[in-house]
Design a protein around this motif. Sequence first.
Motif, PDB file in Angstrom:
ATOM      1  N   ILE A 184      -2.301  -2.917  -6.410  1.00 13.74           N
ATOM      2  CA  ILE A 184      -2.574  -3.931  -5.392  1.00 13.74           C
ATOM      3  C   ILE A 184      -1.319  -4.186  -4.567  1.00 13.74           C
ATOM      4  CG2 ILE A 184      -3.142  -6.359  -5.007  1.00 13.74           C
ATOM      5  CD1 ILE A 184      -4.918  -6.264  -7.456  1.00 13.74           C
ATOM      6  N   PHE A 185      -1.455  -4.077  -3.256  1.00 14.47           N
ATOM      7  CA  PHE A 185      -0.358  -4.423  -2.349  1.00 14.47           C
ATOM      8  C   PHE A 185      -0.393  -5.911  -2.004  1.00 14.47           C
ATOM      9  CE2 PHE A 185       0.799  -5.128   2.164  1.00 14.47           C
ATOM     10  CZ  PHE A 185       2.170  -4.957   2.052  1.00 14.47           C
ATOM     11  N   ALA A 186      -1.574  -6.420  -1.667  1.00 18.60           N
ATOM     12  CA  ALA A 186      -1.699  -7.835  -1.298  1.00 18.60           C
ATOM     13  C   ALA A 186      -3.089  -8.331  -1.692  1.00 18.60           C
ATOM     14  CB  ALA A 186      -1.477  -8.041   0.193  1.00 18.60           C
ATOM     15  N   GLN A 187      -3.126  -9.499  -2.302  1.00 16.43           N
ATOM     16  CA  GLN A 187      -4.392 -10.134  -2.640  1.00 16.43           C
ATOM     17  C   GLN A 187      -4.880 -10.928  -1.437  1.00 16.43           C
ATOM     18  OE1 GLN A 187      -5.418  -9.637  -6.052  1.00 16.43           O
ATOM     19  NE2 GLN A 187      -7.416 -10.146  -5.183  1.00 16.43           N
ATOM     20  N   LEU A 188      -6.151 -10.782  -1.104  1.00 11.82           N
ATOM     21  CA  LEU A 188      -6.711 -11.496   0.032  1.00 11.82           C
ATOM     22  C   LEU A 188      -7.143 -12.901  -0.379  1.00 11.82           C
ATOM     23  CD1 LEU A 188      -8.991  -8.699   1.543  1.00 11.82           C
ATOM     24  CD2 LEU A 188      -6.642  -9.263   2.173  1.00 11.82           C
ATOM     25  N   GLU A 189      -7.157 -13.788   0.608  1.00 11.24           N
ATOM     26  CA  GLU A 189      -7.675 -15.121   0.351  1.00 11.24           C
ATOM     27  C   GLU A 189      -9.180 -15.050   0.125  1.00 11.24           C
ATOM     28  OE1 GLU A 189      -6.573 -17.632   3.587  1.00 11.24           O
ATOM     29  OE2 GLU A 189      -4.555 -17.933   2.832  1.00 11.24           O
ATOM     30  N   LYS A 190      -9.722 -16.027  -0.548  1.00  8.41           N
ATOM     31  CA  LYS A 190     -11.147 -16.062  -0.853  1.00  8.41           C
ATOM     32  C   LYS A 190     -11.960 -15.986   0.439  1.00  8.41           C
ATOM     33  CE  LYS A 190     -14.673 -18.699  -3.316  1.00  8.41           C
ATOM     34  NZ  LYS A 190     -14.968 -19.932  -4.115  1.00  8.41           N
ATOM     35  N   GLY A 191     -12.897 -15.048   0.482  1.00 12.84           N
ATOM     36  CA  GLY A 191     -13.758 -14.879   1.647  1.00 12.84           C
ATOM     37  C   GLY A 191     -13.234 -13.941   2.702  1.00 12.84           C
ATOM     38  N   ALA A 192     -11.975 -13.511   2.596  1.00  8.13           N
ATOM     39  CA  ALA A 192     -11.392 -12.604   3.590  1.00  8.13           C
ATOM     40  C   ALA A 192     -11.818 -11.167   3.310  1.00  8.13           C
ATOM     41  CB  ALA A 192      -9.873 -12.702   3.587  1.00  8.13           C
ATOM     42  N   THR A 193     -11.922 -10.365   4.367  1.00  6.86           N
ATOM     43  CA  THR A 193     -12.250  -8.948   4.244  1.00  6.86           C
ATOM     44  C   THR A 193     -11.242  -8.129   5.032  1.00  6.86           C
ATOM     45  OG1 THR A 193     -13.764  -9.086   6.132  1.00  6.86           O
ATOM     46  CG2 THR A 193     -14.710  -9.363   3.946  1.00  6.86           C
ATOM     47  N   ALA A 194     -10.712  -7.092   4.410  1.00  6.41           N
ATOM     48  CA  ALA A 194      -9.709  -6.255   5.060  1.00  6.41           C
ATOM     49  C   ALA A 194     -10.359  -5.255   5.999  1.00  6.41           C
ATOM     50  CB  ALA A 194      -8.885  -5.519   4.006  1.00  6.41           C
ATOM     51  N   ARG A 195      -9.877  -5.217   7.231  1.00  5.64           N
ATOM     52  CA  ARG A 195     -10.332  -4.240   8.212  1.00  5.64           C
ATOM     53  C   ARG A 195      -9.202  -3.225   8.450  1.00  5.64           C
ATOM     54  NH1 ARG A 195     -13.120  -8.516  12.562  1.00  5.64           N
ATOM     55  NH2 ARG A 195     -14.858  -9.159  11.232  1.00  5.64           N
ATOM     56  N   GLY A 196      -8.931  -2.876   9.711  1.00  2.63           N
ATOM     57  CA  GLY A 196      -7.913  -1.884  10.000  1.00  2.63           C
ATOM     58  C   GLY A 196      -6.501  -2.404   9.808  1.00  2.63           C
ATOM     59  N   SER A 197      -5.569  -1.485   9.518  1.00  4.05           N
ATOM     60  CA  SER A 197      -4.169  -1.845   9.279  1.00  4.05           C
ATOM     61  C   SER A 197      -3.232  -0.908  10.019  1.00  4.05           C
ATOM     62  CB  SER A 197      -3.840  -1.775   7.779  1.00  4.05           C
ATOM     63  OG  SER A 197      -4.573  -2.696   7.023  1.00  4.05           O
ATOM     64  N   VAL A 198      -1.999  -1.376  10.224  1.00  7.51           N
ATOM     65  CA  VAL A 198      -0.934  -0.555  10.792  1.00  7.51           C
ATOM     66  C   VAL A 198       0.392  -1.053  10.230  1.00  7.51           C
ATOM     67  CG1 VAL A 198      -0.586  -2.012  12.853  1.00  7.51           C
ATOM     68  CG2 VAL A 198      -0.012   0.427  12.938  1.00  7.51           C
ATOM     69  N   VAL A 199       1.355  -0.140  10.042  1.00  5.05           N
ATOM     70  CA  VAL A 199       2.670  -0.474   9.499  1.00  5.05           C
ATOM     71  C   VAL A 199       3.706  -0.390  10.611  1.00  5.05           C
ATOM     72  CG1 VAL A 199       4.477   0.217   7.869  1.00  5.05           C
ATOM     73  CG2 VAL A 199       2.072   0.325   7.191  1.00  5.05           C
ATOM     74  N   GLN A 201       7.934  -0.746  12.118  1.00  7.38           N
ATOM     75  CA  GLN A 201       9.213  -0.103  11.828  1.00  7.38           C
ATOM     76  C   GLN A 201       9.963  -0.763  10.681  1.00  7.38           C
ATOM     77  OE1 GLN A 201      10.737   2.553  12.943  1.00  7.38           O
ATOM     78  NE2 GLN A 201       9.793   3.138  14.851  1.00  7.38           N
ATOM     79  N   GLU A 202       9.697  -2.046  10.426  1.00  8.34           N
ATOM     80  CA  GLU A 202      10.358  -2.774   9.352  1.00  8.34           C
ATOM     81  C   GLU A 202       9.624  -2.642   8.020  1.00  8.34           C
ATOM     82  OE1 GLU A 202      13.302  -4.152   9.862  1.00  8.34           O
ATOM     83  OE2 GLU A 202      13.146  -3.434  11.937  1.00  8.34           O
ATOM     84  N   GLY A 203       8.520  -1.923   8.030  1.00 14.61           N
ATOM     85  CA  GLY A 203       7.759  -1.755   6.801  1.00 14.61           C
ATOM     86  C   GLY A 203       6.730  -2.833   6.554  1.00 14.61           C
ATOM     87  N   CYS A 204       6.553  -3.741   7.526  1.00  7.82           N
ATOM     88  CA  CYS A 204       5.529  -4.777   7.399  1.00  7.82           C
ATOM     89  C   CYS A 204       4.155  -4.186   7.726  1.00  7.82           C
ATOM     90  CB  CYS A 204       5.814  -5.942   8.333  1.00  7.82           C
ATOM     91  SG  CYS A 204       7.325  -6.865   7.936  1.00  7.82           S
ATOM     92  N   LEU A 205       3.137  -4.679   7.053  1.00 12.86           N
ATOM     93  CA  LEU A 205       1.771  -4.225   7.299  1.00 12.86           C
ATOM     94  C   LEU A 205       1.005  -5.316   8.029  1.00 12.86           C
ATOM     95  CD1 LEU A 205      -0.567  -2.235   5.048  1.00 12.86           C
ATOM     96  CD2 LEU A 205      -1.397  -4.429   5.901  1.00 12.86           C
ATOM     97  N   TRP A 206       0.299  -4.913   9.090  1.00 15.50           N
ATOM     98  CA  TRP A 206      -0.526  -5.824   9.878  1.00 15.50           C
ATOM     99  C   TRP A 206      -1.978  -5.459   9.631  1.00 15.50           C
ATOM    100  CZ3 TRP A 206       2.007  -9.299  13.368  1.00 15.50           C
ATOM    101  CH2 TRP A 206       3.391  -9.093  13.480  1.00 15.50           C
ATOM    102  N   ASN A 207      -2.748  -6.400   9.127  1.00 10.74           N
ATOM    103  CA  ASN A 207      -4.143  -6.134   8.783  1.00 10.74           C
ATOM    104  C   ASN A 207      -5.074  -7.072   9.537  1.00 10.74           C
ATOM    105  OD1 ASN A 207      -6.490  -7.075   6.518  1.00 10.74           O
ATOM    106  ND2 ASN A 207      -6.280  -4.888   6.928  1.00 10.74           N
TER     107      ASN A 207
END
Length: 273
Positions: A184-199, A201-207
């Motif tokens: 697991i990289f990140a646990q989502l909040e209750k009711g949230a659904t993960a869609r598309g992501s991008v990383v 230059q600093e290594g942060c992930l935007w979902n």
Amino acid sequence: MKQPGRSLRWDAAGSRWWWSNSDAAALHAWSETEQATMTCKLPDRAGLIAHCSSGRLLVGLPKRLCLAGPADPQRGAIQLKVQALVAVDAAEPRTGISDGCVDRHGFLVFGTANASEDRRPIGSFYQYSGQHGLRRLALPAVAEASGICFSGDGARMFFADAGGDAILCCDYDAGRASVSRIGIFAQLEKGATARGSVVDQEGCLWNAQAGQVVQYDKGGKVVRRIAIDCATPAFGGARLDQLMAAGPAGLVPLPVKASGHAEALFDDQHLHN
């Protein structure tokens, strides 16, 4: 209700944004130098799009990967001619291609979703290339594959099940199409659904999640939230410092100071076609 666009991609060669429709058989393209959005018709809905080294588009229709184009932006709305490459889950009528992107080696990594009402986890993850063909990745079955992206060095893969409660990650070997250390990289909040992501230059992930885009740091901790409904955020622009989202009303630039990686191109030079 109009759905947000998906599979948003920046075309550096054409200085143009491309995205697909969730509810229509079409691709759209837009550039700051053009007054109108170009619409390209397809024979079916596209779960993913990727740019190829030849200038063509790789399109993931529900049950097949295809080559399309190249498209001429001066022609306005056009019917894209597609060439089928490989069937996907041909023996399983319930699944369709739902998400994917090109890894740092020029191979496509994508996943499928259960399109039937039961939403059971029967979706899979695959790698496709001209060198090796279609290879299944040893990742957990999902109801809907989503959030597929890679770290800057390509050694770490991020992915999710849109029917699950977490963003996952693993070590990824492109040459062997192998994965390891799945967690697991990140646990989502209750009711949230993960869609598309991008990383970035600093290594942060935007979902993208329903109603917001969430930035996570390298450790999976939430950094910020931006209120917008979209399916896939993407970095683009001449300096790759523009984070864009395709919302229900069209493209929306997000007010952040971050830079992304250059979009990896699918290596279509080794395809036997």
